[in-house]
Scaffold this active site. Structure first.
Site, PDB file in Angstrom:
ATOM      1  N   GLU A  18       0.805  -1.218   0.000  1.00  0.00           N
ATOM      2  CA  GLU A  18       0.000   0.000   0.000  1.00  0.00           C
ATOM      3  C   GLU A  18       0.845   1.278   0.000  1.00  0.00           C
ATOM      4  O   GLU A  18       0.359   2.362   0.321  1.00  0.00           O
ATOM      5  CB  GLU A  18      -0.956  -0.032   1.188  1.00  0.00           C
ATOM      6  CG  GLU A  18      -2.044  -1.063   0.970  1.00  0.00           C
ATOM      7  CD  GLU A  18      -2.417  -1.837   2.213  1.00  0.00           C
ATOM      8  OE1 GLU A  18      -3.584  -1.817   2.582  1.00  0.00           O
ATOM      9  OE2 GLU A  18      -1.531  -2.460   2.827  1.00  0.00           O
ATOM     10  N   SER A 184      -5.579  -4.394   1.653  1.00  0.00           N
ATOM     11  CA  SER A 184      -5.834  -4.017   0.260  1.00  0.00           C
ATOM     12  C   SER A 184      -6.205  -5.199  -0.620  1.00  0.00           C
ATOM     13  O   SER A 184      -5.962  -5.179  -1.818  1.00  0.00           O
ATOM     14  CB  SER A 184      -4.624  -3.315  -0.348  1.00  0.00           C
ATOM     15  OG  SER A 184      -4.468  -2.077   0.252  1.00  0.00           O
ATOM     16  N   TYR A 253      -7.902   0.435  -5.959  1.00  0.00           N
ATOM     17  CA  TYR A 253      -6.857   1.400  -6.307  1.00  0.00           C
ATOM     18  C   TYR A 253      -6.603   1.610  -7.790  1.00  0.00           C
ATOM     19  O   TYR A 253      -5.911   2.542  -8.164  1.00  0.00           O
ATOM     20  CB  TYR A 253      -5.538   1.005  -5.638  1.00  0.00           C
ATOM     21  CG  TYR A 253      -5.682   0.873  -4.160  1.00  0.00           C
ATOM     22  CD1 TYR A 253      -6.097   1.963  -3.398  1.00  0.00           C
ATOM     23  CD2 TYR A 253      -5.435  -0.331  -3.511  1.00  0.00           C
ATOM     24  CE1 TYR A 253      -6.261   1.845  -2.039  1.00  0.00           C
ATOM     25  CE2 TYR A 253      -5.587  -0.457  -2.151  1.00  0.00           C
ATOM     26  CZ  TYR A 253      -5.996   0.634  -1.419  1.00  0.00           C
ATOM     27  OH  TYR A 253      -6.158   0.519  -0.073  1.00  0.00           O
ATOM     28  N   ARG A 292     -11.395   1.946  11.474  1.00  0.00           N
ATOM     29  CA  ARG A 292     -12.592   1.789  10.643  1.00  0.00           C
ATOM     30  C   ARG A 292     -13.019   0.340  10.777  1.00  0.00           C
ATOM     31  O   ARG A 292     -12.227  -0.574  10.554  1.00  0.00           O
ATOM     32  CB  ARG A 292     -12.281   2.119   9.184  1.00  0.00           C
ATOM     33  CG  ARG A 292     -13.549   2.363   8.343  1.00  0.00           C
ATOM     34  CD  ARG A 292     -13.232   2.430   6.864  1.00  0.00           C
ATOM     35  NE  ARG A 292     -12.882   1.117   6.378  1.00  0.00           N
ATOM     36  CZ  ARG A 292     -11.874   0.863   5.532  1.00  0.00           C
ATOM     37  NH1 ARG A 292     -11.114   1.826   5.075  1.00  0.00           N
ATOM     38  NH2 ARG A 292     -11.621  -0.368   5.148  1.00  0.00           N
ATOM     39  N   ASP A 294     -15.280  -2.674   9.591  1.00  0.00           N
ATOM     40  CA  ASP A 294     -15.967  -3.101   8.366  1.00  0.00           C
ATOM     41  C   ASP A 294     -16.870  -4.306   8.647  1.00  0.00           C
ATOM     42  O   ASP A 294     -16.414  -5.315   9.189  1.00  0.00           O
ATOM     43  CB  ASP A 294     -14.944  -3.498   7.291  1.00  0.00           C
ATOM     44  CG  ASP A 294     -14.050  -2.334   6.863  1.00  0.00           C
ATOM     45  OD1 ASP A 294     -14.298  -1.196   7.310  1.00  0.00           O
ATOM     46  OD2 ASP A 294     -13.112  -2.583   6.082  1.00  0.00           O
ATOM     47  N   GLU A 308     -13.682  -6.954   9.294  1.00  0.00           N
ATOM     48  CA  GLU A 308     -12.331  -6.671   9.781  1.00  0.00           C
ATOM     49  C   GLU A 308     -12.247  -5.253  10.310  1.00  0.00           C
ATOM     50  O   GLU A 308     -13.134  -4.433  10.081  1.00  0.00           O
ATOM     51  CB  GLU A 308     -11.307  -6.870   8.659  1.00  0.00           C
ATOM     52  CG  GLU A 308     -11.561  -5.947   7.474  1.00  0.00           C
ATOM     53  CD  GLU A 308     -10.318  -5.721   6.620  1.00  0.00           C
ATOM     54  OE1 GLU A 308      -9.217  -6.075   7.047  1.00  0.00           O
ATOM     55  OE2 GLU A 308     -10.484  -5.153   5.523  1.00  0.00           O
ATOM     56  N   ASN A 310      -9.675  -1.907  10.430  1.00  0.00           N
ATOM     57  CA  ASN A 310      -8.480  -1.253   9.880  1.00  0.00           C
ATOM     58  C   ASN A 310      -8.048  -0.159  10.835  1.00  0.00           C
ATOM     59  O   ASN A 310      -8.794   0.789  11.067  1.00  0.00           O
ATOM     60  CB  ASN A 310      -8.807  -0.654   8.514  1.00  0.00           C
ATOM     61  CG  ASN A 310      -9.052  -1.737   7.491  1.00  0.00           C
ATOM     62  OD1 ASN A 310      -8.124  -2.320   6.952  1.00  0.00           O
ATOM     63  ND2 ASN A 310     -10.310  -2.046   7.237  1.00  0.00           N
ATOM     64  N   GLY A 314      -7.830   4.169   5.017  1.00  0.00           N
ATOM     65  CA  GLY A 314      -7.565   5.140   3.954  1.00  0.00           C
ATOM     66  C   GLY A 314      -7.942   6.521   4.460  1.00  0.00           C
ATOM     67  O   GLY A 314      -8.948   6.686   5.140  1.00  0.00           O
TER      68      GLY A 314
HETATM   69  N1  LIG Z   1     -16.261 -13.989   3.796  1.00  0.00           N
HETATM   70  C1  LIG Z   1     -16.490 -13.197   2.750  1.00  0.00           C
HETATM   71  N2  LIG Z   1     -17.640 -13.286   2.032  1.00  0.00           N
HETATM   72  C2  LIG Z   1     -17.867 -12.464   0.973  1.00  0.00           C
HETATM   73  N3  LIG Z   1     -16.993 -11.535   0.528  1.00  0.00           N
HETATM   74  C3  LIG Z   1     -15.818 -11.395   1.184  1.00  0.00           C
HETATM   75  C4  LIG Z   1     -15.519 -12.220   2.339  1.00  0.00           C
HETATM   76  N4  LIG Z   1     -14.307 -11.848   2.787  1.00  0.00           N
HETATM   77  C5  LIG Z   1     -13.876 -10.883   1.974  1.00  0.00           C
HETATM   78  N5  LIG Z   1     -14.760 -10.597   1.010  1.00  0.00           N
HETATM   79  C6  LIG Z   1     -14.590  -9.605  -0.073  1.00  0.00           C
HETATM   80  O1  LIG Z   1     -13.187  -9.351  -0.241  1.00  0.00           O
HETATM   81  C7  LIG Z   1     -12.852  -8.007   0.109  1.00  0.00           C
HETATM   82  C8  LIG Z   1     -11.487  -7.956   0.792  1.00  0.00           C
HETATM   83  O2  LIG Z   1     -11.490  -8.758   1.960  1.00  0.00           O
HETATM   84  P1  LIG Z   1     -10.987  -8.178   3.356  1.00  0.00           P
HETATM   85  O3  LIG Z   1     -11.081  -9.274   4.349  1.00  0.00           O
HETATM   86  O4  LIG Z   1     -11.735  -6.939   3.663  1.00  0.00           O
HETATM   87  O5  LIG Z   1      -9.462  -7.911   3.074  1.00  0.00           O
HETATM   88  P2  LIG Z   1      -8.559  -6.583   3.112  1.00  0.00           P
HETATM   89  O6  LIG Z   1      -7.959  -6.521   4.465  1.00  0.00           O
HETATM   90  O7  LIG Z   1      -7.526  -6.847   2.092  1.00  0.00           O
HETATM   91  O8  LIG Z   1      -9.462  -5.418   2.823  1.00  0.00           O
HETATM   92  C9  LIG Z   1     -14.026  -7.538   0.973  1.00  0.00           C
HETATM   93  O9  LIG Z   1     -14.166  -6.149   0.937  1.00  0.00           O
HETATM   94  C10 LIG Z   1     -15.189  -8.259   0.306  1.00  0.00           C
HETATM   95  O10 LIG Z   1     -15.589  -7.620  -0.904  1.00  0.00           O
HETATM   96 MG   LIG Z   2     -11.175  -4.917   3.788  1.00  0.00          MG
END
Ligand SMILES: Nc1ncnc2c1ncn2[C@@H]1O[C@H](COP(=O)(O)OP(=O)(O)O)[C@@H](O)[C@H]1O
Ligand SMILES: [Mg+2]
Length: 358
Positions: A18, A184, A253, A292, A294, A308, A310, A314
């Site tokens: 990032e 990311s 991005y 943040r 999520d 998760e 953060n 951002g």
């Molecule tokens: N268990 C899940 N079911 C459906 N979509 C998911 C799931 N986990 C992640 N995603 C999709 O993948 C994206 C990135 O996953 P995330 O865990 O938020 O990782 P990062 O820390 O890289 O943002 C999420 O914003 C969502 O769109």
């Molecule tokens: Mg995420």
């Protein structure tokens, strides 16, 4: 006589995927920070890990000139300790605007602690906890926070094939596979078959020794900004509508195809629940300053599920976190001031702890 300006060291760049995002964030934070209050010291961390004091940007800022949309990593190489400790007669606060590993994960925070420098955002424990998607889930589960079902597997401990079989057995398909320590969407993939799952695990293991496998949920993606120490304040929720299959790196991005809806269109009761839950998550994961949070929102199912946290979200004016604060009544420059004040509060409190035996 007016009091001396506070020295605000803005760390940007960094060694993670990032890096470029961070350079954009820093340009905006520096441009918005109140020059009547802070002496701004931009410090760029190159991809090789060297630290550069960006005197060009500092001079431009002092002269009131435009510094553009993204800060370069330029200027003299500096000793990290010297630059964070700075002059002894003025207070320094460090604002780490570094995303992902070696920035958001507690390592930089540990260095700042060792040198007794106040810094914005979460401390060592919560930074590393929130960075590790596996550990964050364990702690959140213990605090009763609703989440989707998941399993983890660890290189050197679990056989990847057996881990995949266990995941299919416990979660079914499709699943999402993620390295525990990234951001990311790097290394994140969706697997719909056993073969895809094997490939996804191999891919995730390129980035970390721990892999988290989750049931794929069908849900809206809703985020809440949190600010404070102890019992925090929260923003109105915002929504991400991914431009592709899921909110992947390209979407975040490259194409920027995802739509941000602020505030999210939700019933009042759901908004109240999300804000309440985000505050609980912040406290459970020992966050400080900002985060943040999520969520997935399963409208006709389980409702709110934590995805998760953060700890360095951002932070450009177009990013979710500042925009959600804006929508909640806190403008971007004021948000920066609040974060600096919170950093000083944590620092003063920690400095007051006794280390002697009573
Ligand atoms: N268990 C899940 N079911 C459906 N979509 C998911 C799931 N986990 C992640 N995603 C999709 O993948 C994206 C990135 O996953 P995330 O865990 O938020 O990782 P990062 O820390 O890289 O943002 C999420 O914003 C969502 O769109
Ligand atoms: Mg995420």
């Amino acid at each position: 006589m007016s009091s001396p300006l506070l020295r605000l060291v803005v760390l940007y760049g960094g060694v993670s995927a990032e890096h470029d995002v961070s350079r954009v964030t820093a340009a905006h934070v520096l441009a918005a920070a109140d020059r009547g209050r802070y002496t701004l010291v931009p410090v760029g961390i190159a991809k090789d890990g060297s630290w550069h004091r960006n005197d060009f940007a500092a001079a431009a800022l002092a002269a009131g000139d435009d510094i553009g949309n993204s800060l370069d990593i330029e200027g003299p190489v500096v000793d990290p300790v010297e630059v964070i400790t700075g002059a002894s007669d003025v207070t320094t606060v460090v604002f780490p605007l570094l995303h992902g590993p070696h920035g958001e994960d507690g390592t930089v925070q540990g260095m700042l602690e060792l040198h007794k420098v106040p810094y914005v955002g979460c401390g060592v424990l919560s930074s590393s906890l929130c960075m590790d998607k596996g550990m964050a889930k364990e702690v959140a589960a213990r605090a009763g926070i609703p989440q989707c079902r998941w399993v983890t597997l660890r290189h050197g401990v679990d056989d990847p094939r057996a881990g995949a079989a266990r995941a299919i057995d416990e979660l079914g398909l499709p699943v999402f596979v993620k390295p525990a320590n990234m951001g990311s969407s790097v290394g994140v993939s969706r697997a719909g078959t056993a073969e895809e799952l094997d490939r996804a695990i191999t891919e995730a293991l390129r980035y970390d020794d721990v892999v988290v496998i989750e049931e794929a949920v069908t849900a809206r993606e809703i985020e809440v900004g949190v600010l404070g120490n102890g019992v925090p304040e929260t923003t109105l929720p915002g929504e991400i509508r991914p431009g592709s299959d899921f909110y992947d790196y390209t979407d975040k991005y490259v194409t920027g195809a995802a739509q941000l809806m602020i505030p999210a269109d939700l019933p009042d009761a759901a908004i109240a629940q999300a804000r309440e839950l985000a505050g609980q998550v912040f406290v459970a994961l020992r966050c400080a300053g900002m985060a943040r949070v999520d969520f997935f929102y399963e409208e006709d199912g389980r409702g709110w599920l934590l995805n998760e946290v953060n700890t360095i979200p951002g932070f450009t004016p177009a990013s979710m976190y500042p925009k959600m604060w804006e929508a909640t009544g806190l403008a971007y420059p004021d948000l920066i001031d609040r974060l600096v004040a919170l950093a000083l509060d944590v620092y003063r409190r920690r400095s007051s702890f006794s280390i002697e035996h009573a």
